[in-house]
Design a protein around this motif. Structure first.
Motif, PDB file in Angstrom:
ATOM      1  N   ALA A 117      55.437  33.193  60.081  1.00 49.37           N
ATOM      2  CA  ALA A 117      56.410  32.659  61.045  1.00 49.37           C
ATOM      3  C   ALA A 117      57.625  32.058  60.343  1.00 49.37           C
ATOM      4  O   ALA A 117      57.546  31.604  59.212  1.00 49.37           O
ATOM      5  CB  ALA A 117      55.743  31.601  61.918  1.00 49.37           C
ATOM      6  N   SER A 118      58.695  32.062  61.086  1.00 47.02           N
ATOM      7  CA  SER A 118      59.909  31.380  60.629  1.00 47.02           C
ATOM      8  C   SER A 118      60.431  30.492  61.763  1.00 47.02           C
ATOM      9  O   SER A 118      60.125  30.730  62.930  1.00 47.02           O
ATOM     10  CB  SER A 118      60.973  32.390  60.193  1.00 47.02           C
ATOM     11  N   GLN A 119      61.193  29.495  61.388  1.00 44.71           N
ATOM     12  CA  GLN A 119      61.724  28.543  62.370  1.00 44.71           C
ATOM     13  C   GLN A 119      62.730  29.247  63.265  1.00 44.71           C
ATOM     14  O   GLN A 119      63.536  30.045  62.811  1.00 44.71           O
ATOM     15  CB  GLN A 119      62.363  27.353  61.690  1.00 44.71           C
ATOM     16  N   GLU A 120      62.639  28.929  64.562  1.00 42.10           N
ATOM     17  CA  GLU A 120      63.553  29.500  65.532  1.00 42.10           C
ATOM     18  C   GLU A 120      64.942  28.891  65.356  1.00 42.10           C
ATOM     19  O   GLU A 120      65.065  27.709  65.014  1.00 42.10           O
ATOM     20  CB  GLU A 120      63.053  29.261  66.957  1.00 42.10           C
ATOM     21  N   ALA A 121      65.954  29.661  65.600  1.00 45.86           N
ATOM     22  CA  ALA A 121      67.333  29.166  65.540  1.00 45.86           C
ATOM     23  C   ALA A 121      67.608  28.255  66.717  1.00 45.86           C
ATOM     24  O   ALA A 121      67.023  28.399  67.782  1.00 45.86           O
ATOM     25  CB  ALA A 121      68.309  30.325  65.540  1.00 45.86           C
ATOM     26  N   ASP A 122      68.510  27.311  66.519  1.00 47.89           N
ATOM     27  CA  ASP A 122      68.873  26.388  67.612  1.00 47.89           C
ATOM     28  C   ASP A 122      69.628  27.098  68.697  1.00 47.89           C
ATOM     29  O   ASP A 122      70.346  27.989  68.566  1.00 47.89           O
ATOM     30  CB  ASP A 122      69.755  25.258  67.066  1.00 47.89           C
ATOM     31  N   SER A 173      53.675  48.508  69.117  1.00 43.48           N
ATOM     32  CA  SER A 173      54.016  48.588  67.691  1.00 43.48           C
ATOM     33  C   SER A 173      54.482  47.261  67.108  1.00 43.48           C
ATOM     34  O   SER A 173      54.596  47.128  65.890  1.00 43.48           O
ATOM     35  CB  SER A 173      55.101  49.642  67.469  1.00 43.48           C
ATOM     36  N   SER A 174      54.748  46.272  67.961  1.00 42.21           N
ATOM     37  CA  SER A 174      55.179  44.971  67.463  1.00 42.21           C
ATOM     38  C   SER A 174      54.752  43.858  68.419  1.00 42.21           C
ATOM     39  O   SER A 174      54.568  44.088  69.615  1.00 42.21           O
ATOM     40  CB  SER A 174      56.692  44.937  67.245  1.00 42.21           C
ATOM     41  N   PHE A 175      54.585  42.676  67.833  1.00 38.73           N
ATOM     42  CA  PHE A 175      54.186  41.490  68.588  1.00 38.73           C
ATOM     43  C   PHE A 175      55.074  40.331  68.170  1.00 38.73           C
ATOM     44  O   PHE A 175      55.562  40.274  67.039  1.00 38.73           O
ATOM     45  CB  PHE A 175      52.727  41.117  68.301  1.00 38.73           C
ATOM     46  N   ILE A 176      55.240  39.387  69.073  1.00 40.12           N
ATOM     47  CA  ILE A 176      55.931  38.139  68.787  1.00 40.12           C
ATOM     48  C   ILE A 176      54.978  37.020  69.191  1.00 40.12           C
ATOM     49  O   ILE A 176      54.616  36.903  70.358  1.00 40.12           O
ATOM     50  CB  ILE A 176      57.257  38.021  69.564  1.00 40.12           C
ATOM     51  N   LEU A 177      54.565  36.232  68.214  1.00 36.55           N
ATOM     52  CA  LEU A 177      53.671  35.100  68.445  1.00 36.55           C
ATOM     53  C   LEU A 177      54.471  33.838  68.199  1.00 36.55           C
ATOM     54  O   LEU A 177      55.010  33.643  67.110  1.00 36.55           O
ATOM     55  CB  LEU A 177      52.470  35.182  67.495  1.00 36.55           C
ATOM     56  N   ARG A 178      54.565  32.999  69.237  1.00 33.20           N
ATOM     57  CA  ARG A 178      55.386  31.786  69.155  1.00 33.20           C
ATOM     58  C   ARG A 178      54.532  30.535  69.272  1.00 33.20           C
ATOM     59  O   ARG A 178      53.664  30.458  70.130  1.00 33.20           O
ATOM     60  CB  ARG A 178      56.399  31.736  70.304  1.00 33.20           C
ATOM     61  N   SER A 179      54.836  29.569  68.420  1.00 32.00           N
ATOM     62  CA  SER A 179      54.307  28.224  68.568  1.00 32.00           C
ATOM     63  C   SER A 179      55.410  27.417  69.247  1.00 32.00           C
ATOM     64  O   SER A 179      56.413  27.070  68.615  1.00 32.00           O
ATOM     65  CB  SER A 179      53.959  27.620  67.202  1.00 32.00           C
ATOM     66  N   LYS A 180      55.244  27.152  70.524  1.00 34.69           N
ATOM     67  CA  LYS A 180      56.281  26.461  71.299  1.00 34.69           C
ATOM     68  C   LYS A 180      56.518  25.042  70.788  1.00 34.69           C
ATOM     69  O   LYS A 180      57.656  24.578  70.740  1.00 34.69           O
ATOM     70  CB  LYS A 180      55.895  26.419  72.772  1.00 34.69           C
ATOM     71  N   ALA A 181      55.453  24.354  70.431  1.00 34.28           N
ATOM     72  CA  ALA A 181      55.571  22.959  70.007  1.00 34.28           C
ATOM     73  C   ALA A 181      56.315  22.829  68.679  1.00 34.28           C
ATOM     74  O   ALA A 181      57.076  21.891  68.472  1.00 34.28           O
ATOM     75  CB  ALA A 181      54.190  22.334  69.898  1.00 34.28           C
ATOM     76  N   ASP A 182      56.093  23.793  67.777  1.00 35.70           N
ATOM     77  CA  ASP A 182      56.686  23.720  66.443  1.00 35.70           C
ATOM     78  C   ASP A 182      57.996  24.487  66.323  1.00 35.70           C
ATOM     79  O   ASP A 182      58.664  24.403  65.301  1.00 35.70           O
ATOM     80  CB  ASP A 182      55.708  24.276  65.407  1.00 35.70           C
ATOM     81  N   PHE A 183      58.324  25.272  67.346  1.00 36.06           N
ATOM     82  CA  PHE A 183      59.531  26.112  67.333  1.00 36.06           C
ATOM     83  C   PHE A 183      59.509  27.101  66.175  1.00 36.06           C
ATOM     84  O   PHE A 183      60.504  27.298  65.481  1.00 36.06           O
ATOM     85  CB  PHE A 183      60.809  25.260  67.312  1.00 36.06           C
ATOM     86  N   PHE A 184      58.336  27.715  65.960  1.00 36.94           N
ATOM     87  CA  PHE A 184      58.186  28.756  64.945  1.00 36.94           C
ATOM     88  C   PHE A 184      57.751  30.042  65.630  1.00 36.94           C
ATOM     89  O   PHE A 184      57.010  30.019  66.615  1.00 36.94           O
ATOM     90  CB  PHE A 184      57.138  28.355  63.905  1.00 36.94           C
ATOM     91  N   THR A 185      58.204  31.168  65.092  1.00 39.40           N
ATOM     92  CA  THR A 185      57.899  32.477  65.656  1.00 39.40           C
ATOM     93  C   THR A 185      57.511  33.442  64.545  1.00 39.40           C
ATOM     94  O   THR A 185      58.186  33.510  63.518  1.00 39.40           O
ATOM     95  CB  THR A 185      59.121  33.047  66.405  1.00 39.40           C
TER      96      THR A 185
END
Length: 87
Positions: A82-87, A26-38
């Protein structure tokens, strides 16, 4: 009493991208590791993503995870969700 959270499992990973999914799909998480966006995909977005992901995997079965996920991220437009990942 709250509902139990669906567990999340990794279904694809490359050097640049990672894809996780709930066990019930029912849900997915797609992450761009290089850009730190999810991108957190739920509801209609998750249904559309599953369809797009399956179509690309059928069309290009030899692609590595990064190729498939980059195609979805860039050409599929999921980077817009996507939104930027928190530090």
């Amino acid at each position: 009493m709250s509902e139990p959270q669906a567990s999340i499992s990794q279904i694809a990973e490359g050097k640049e991208y990672e894809l996780l999914a709930s066990d019930d799909g029912s849900s997915f998480i797609l992450r761009s590791k290089a850009d730190f966006f999810t991108a957190h995909l739920r509801g209609e977005d998750a249904v559309r993503f599953r369809t797009d992901y399956d179509a690309i995997r059928l069309q290009f079965p030899d692609w590595k995870p990064d190729q498939t996920l980059a195609q979805l991220w860039d050409q599929g437009g999921y980077s817009w969700l996507a939104s930027q990942e928190a530090d």
